[in-house]
Design a protein around this motif. Structure first.
Motif, PDB file in Angstrom:
ATOM      1  N   ILE A 149      -7.295  30.690  90.970  1.00 57.43           N
ATOM      2  CA  ILE A 149      -6.173  30.412  90.077  1.00 57.43           C
ATOM      3  C   ILE A 149      -5.619  29.048  90.479  1.00 57.43           C
ATOM      4  N   LEU A 150      -5.921  28.027  89.659  1.00 56.58           N
ATOM      5  CA  LEU A 150      -5.390  26.682  89.898  1.00 56.58           C
ATOM      6  C   LEU A 150      -4.231  26.482  88.940  1.00 56.58           C
ATOM      7  N   LYS A 151      -3.031  26.405  89.515  1.00 52.77           N
ATOM      8  CA  LYS A 151      -1.812  26.263  88.723  1.00 52.77           C
ATOM      9  C   LYS A 151      -1.161  24.926  89.077  1.00 52.77           C
ATOM     10  N   VAL A 152      -0.985  24.079  88.057  1.00 53.48           N
ATOM     11  CA  VAL A 152      -0.348  22.773  88.223  1.00 53.48           C
ATOM     12  C   VAL A 152       0.680  22.626  87.104  1.00 53.48           C
ATOM     13  N   ASN A 153       1.945  22.427  87.467  1.00 53.31           N
ATOM     14  CA  ASN A 153       3.024  22.270  86.478  1.00 53.31           C
ATOM     15  C   ASN A 153       3.042  23.407  85.452  1.00 53.31           C
ATOM     16  N   ASN A 154       2.920  24.643  85.930  1.00 47.93           N
ATOM     17  CA  ASN A 154       2.910  25.849  85.083  1.00 47.93           C
ATOM     18  C   ASN A 154       1.737  25.905  84.108  1.00 47.93           C
ATOM     19  N   MET A 155       0.686  25.149  84.403  1.00 44.52           N
ATOM     20  CA  MET A 155      -0.538  25.179  83.610  1.00 44.52           C
ATOM     21  C   MET A 155      -1.655  25.764  84.475  1.00 44.52           C
ATOM     22  N   ILE A 156      -2.503  26.607  83.842  1.00 48.09           N
ATOM     23  CA  ILE A 156      -3.627  27.256  84.523  1.00 48.09           C
ATOM     24  C   ILE A 156      -4.919  26.725  83.912  1.00 48.09           C
ATOM     25  N   LEU A 157      -5.874  26.337  84.773  1.00 47.66           N
ATOM     26  CA  LEU A 157      -7.156  25.837  84.287  1.00 47.66           C
ATOM     27  C   LEU A 157      -8.137  27.004  84.115  1.00 47.66           C
TER      28      LEU A 157
ATOM     29  N   LYS B 179     -10.771  17.325  82.491  1.00 48.90           N
ATOM     30  CA  LYS B 179     -11.996  17.814  83.113  1.00 48.90           C
ATOM     31  C   LYS B 179     -12.970  18.319  82.071  1.00 48.90           C
ATOM     32  N   ASN B 180     -14.219  17.908  82.211  1.00 50.86           N
ATOM     33  CA  ASN B 180     -15.270  18.371  81.317  1.00 50.86           C
ATOM     34  C   ASN B 180     -16.260  19.262  82.049  1.00 50.86           C
ATOM     35  N   GLY B 181     -16.672  18.892  83.234  1.00 56.40           N
ATOM     36  CA  GLY B 181     -17.571  19.731  84.016  1.00 56.40           C
ATOM     37  C   GLY B 181     -18.959  19.843  83.421  1.00 56.40           C
ATOM     38  N   GLU B 182     -19.607  20.982  83.706  1.00 53.59           N
ATOM     39  CA  GLU B 182     -20.977  21.213  83.285  1.00 53.59           C
ATOM     40  C   GLU B 182     -21.087  21.199  81.752  1.00 53.59           C
ATOM     41  N   GLU B 183     -22.260  20.816  81.256  1.00 52.41           N
ATOM     42  CA  GLU B 183     -22.466  20.629  79.822  1.00 52.41           C
ATOM     43  C   GLU B 183     -22.230  21.869  78.979  1.00 52.41           C
ATOM     44  N   ASP B 184     -22.597  23.050  79.492  1.00 45.87           N
ATOM     45  CA  ASP B 184     -22.487  24.266  78.681  1.00 45.87           C
ATOM     46  C   ASP B 184     -21.134  24.959  78.841  1.00 45.87           C
ATOM     47  N   LEU B 185     -20.197  24.326  79.544  1.00 45.55           N
ATOM     48  CA  LEU B 185     -18.877  24.921  79.768  1.00 45.55           C
ATOM     49  C   LEU B 185     -17.783  24.079  79.113  1.00 45.55           C
ATOM     50  N   VAL B 186     -16.735  24.778  78.657  1.00 52.38           N
ATOM     51  CA  VAL B 186     -15.552  24.143  78.091  1.00 52.38           C
ATOM     52  C   VAL B 186     -14.396  24.448  79.033  1.00 52.38           C
ATOM     53  N   PHE B 187     -13.639  23.436  79.415  1.00 54.93           N
ATOM     54  CA  PHE B 187     -12.491  23.607  80.310  1.00 54.93           C
ATOM     55  C   PHE B 187     -11.212  23.291  79.560  1.00 54.93           C
ATOM     56  N   LYS B 188     -10.175  24.093  79.821  1.00 55.86           N
ATOM     57  CA  LYS B 188      -8.913  23.853  79.114  1.00 55.86           C
ATOM     58  C   LYS B 188      -7.751  24.351  79.972  1.00 55.86           C
ATOM     59  N   TRP B 189      -6.649  23.600  79.929  1.00 53.88           N
ATOM     60  CA  TRP B 189      -5.413  23.989  80.598  1.00 53.88           C
ATOM     61  C   TRP B 189      -4.559  24.802  79.633  1.00 53.88           C
ATOM     62  N   PHE B 190      -4.002  25.916  80.130  1.00 54.32           N
ATOM     63  CA  PHE B 190      -3.122  26.767  79.331  1.00 54.32           C
ATOM     64  C   PHE B 190      -1.804  26.953  80.063  1.00 54.32           C
ATOM     65  N   HIS B 191      -0.712  26.953  79.306  1.00 53.35           N
ATOM     66  CA  HIS B 191       0.594  27.218  79.908  1.00 53.35           C
ATOM     67  C   HIS B 191       0.622  28.663  80.384  1.00 53.35           C
ATOM     68  N   ILE B 192       1.266  28.893  81.508  1.00 52.16           N
ATOM     69  CA  ILE B 192       1.329  30.228  82.111  1.00 52.16           C
ATOM     70  C   ILE B 192       1.884  31.265  81.121  1.00 52.16           C
ATOM     71  N   GLU B 193       2.794  30.842  80.243  1.00 45.42           N
ATOM     72  CA  GLU B 193       3.378  31.773  79.267  1.00 45.42           C
ATOM     73  C   GLU B 193       2.379  32.210  78.200  1.00 45.42           C
ATOM     74  N   ASP B 194       1.278  31.470  78.037  1.00 44.92           N
ATOM     75  CA  ASP B 194       0.271  31.808  77.029  1.00 44.92           C
ATOM     76  C   ASP B 194      -0.823  32.732  77.555  1.00 44.92           C
ATOM     77  N   ILE B 195      -0.852  32.973  78.849  1.00 50.36           N
ATOM     78  CA  ILE B 195      -1.928  33.765  79.461  1.00 50.36           C
ATOM     79  C   ILE B 195      -2.011  35.168  78.859  1.00 50.36           C
ATOM     80  N   LYS B 196      -0.880  35.823  78.639  1.00 51.12           N
ATOM     81  CA  LYS B 196      -0.882  37.190  78.097  1.00 51.12           C
ATOM     82  C   LYS B 196      -1.572  37.277  76.737  1.00 51.12           C
ATOM     83  N   LYS B 197      -1.498  36.214  75.946  1.00 50.50           N
ATOM     84  CA  LYS B 197      -2.043  36.220  74.584  1.00 50.50           C
ATOM     85  C   LYS B 197      -3.530  35.880  74.525  1.00 50.50           C
ATOM     86  N   LEU B 198      -4.075  35.325  75.591  1.00 50.80           N
ATOM     87  CA  LEU B 198      -5.461  34.861  75.577  1.00 50.80           C
ATOM     88  C   LEU B 198      -6.445  35.997  75.803  1.00 50.80           C
ATOM     89  N   ASP B 199      -7.651  35.813  75.304  1.00 48.32           N
ATOM     90  CA  ASP B 199      -8.751  36.724  75.608  1.00 48.32           C
ATOM     91  C   ASP B 199      -9.401  36.212  76.891  1.00 48.32           C
TER      92      ASP B 199
END
Length: 157
Positions: free
Chosen positions: A23-31, A111-131
Motif C-alpha cells: 500500500i503506497l499512500k502519498v498525499n491521500n492517494m493510493i497507487l 508511472k507507466n511500468g510494464e507494457e501490459d499493466l496500467v498504473f493509476k493513483w486513486f484518492h483514498i476516499e474512492d477506494i470503497k467504490k473501486l473494483d
C-alpha cells in the motif's frame, strides 16, 4: 543468495500462490494497477520467490513494475484467498505491507511500468467504490490501526 522460482504450485486446475503487495499512500492517494483488458484493480505486488523474504519481495516487485525505490514499513494484513480466474482455481496467501517512498521522487505521478499493466493513483476516499481484487483487501487498505488484519476469503463456495 540468488532467488530462482516463484512460490507457485500447480496441479491440474488448482494453483497455489504466495504473493505480496504494498500500500503506497502519498498525499491521500493510493497507487493501483491492472492488466490491460482487466476490469479490476490490484495493489502493486507479485509472487514471492523461493528463498526470498516477503518484505524483500515487495521492494523487488515495486522496482520491477514501476521503478520506485521503497521502504517497507509494516505488515498490514494477511489474506488467505480462494478464487477462480480464467478456469483456474487459486489458493493464495497474500501478505499486504504498508510501504513508503525511500526518498522524494518527482516522477511518481506519471508511472507507466510494464507494457501490459496500467498504473493509476486513486484518492483514498474512492477506494470503497473501486473494483479491487481481492475485494477484502479494501478493509486492509482503509484500516488506520496498527493491528495486523487476517482475512479468510473463499470465493469458491
Amino acid at each position: 543468495m540468488s532467488f530462482y522460482k516463484d512460490v507457485v504450485f500447480q496441479n491440474n486446475q488448482l494453483c497455489f500462490n504466495f504473493r505480496v503487495s504494498g500500500i503506497l499512500k502519498v498525499n491521500n492517494m493510493i497507487l493501483l494497477h491492472k492488466k490491460k483488458g482487466d476490469q479490476f484493480w490490484n495493489l502493486i505486488g507479485g509472487r514471492v520467490k523461493l528463498g526470498e523474504f516477503s518484505d524483500a519481495a515487495v521492494k523487488r516487485e515495486f522496482w520491477e513494475e514501476v521503478k520506485i525505490d521503497l521502504k517497507v514499513k509494516e505488515l498490514k494484513g494477511v489474506v488467505e484467498n480462494k478464487f477462480k480466474f480464467k478456469e483456474m482455481i487459486y489458493h493464495e496467501i497474500l501478505m499486504i505491507y504498508e510501504v513508503s517512498l525511500n526518498q522524494e521522487q518527482d516522477d511518481i505521478w506519471e508511472k507507466n511500468g510494464e507494457e501490459d499493466l496500467v498504473f493509476k493513483w486513486f484518492h483514498i476516499e474512492d477506494i470503497k467504490k473501486l473494483d479491487i481484487k481481492p475485494e477484502c483487501s479494501k478493509k486492509i487498505i482503509l484500516d488506520s490501526t496498527k493491528e495486523i488484519i487476517h482475512i479468510t476469503n473463499d470465493e469458491i463456495r
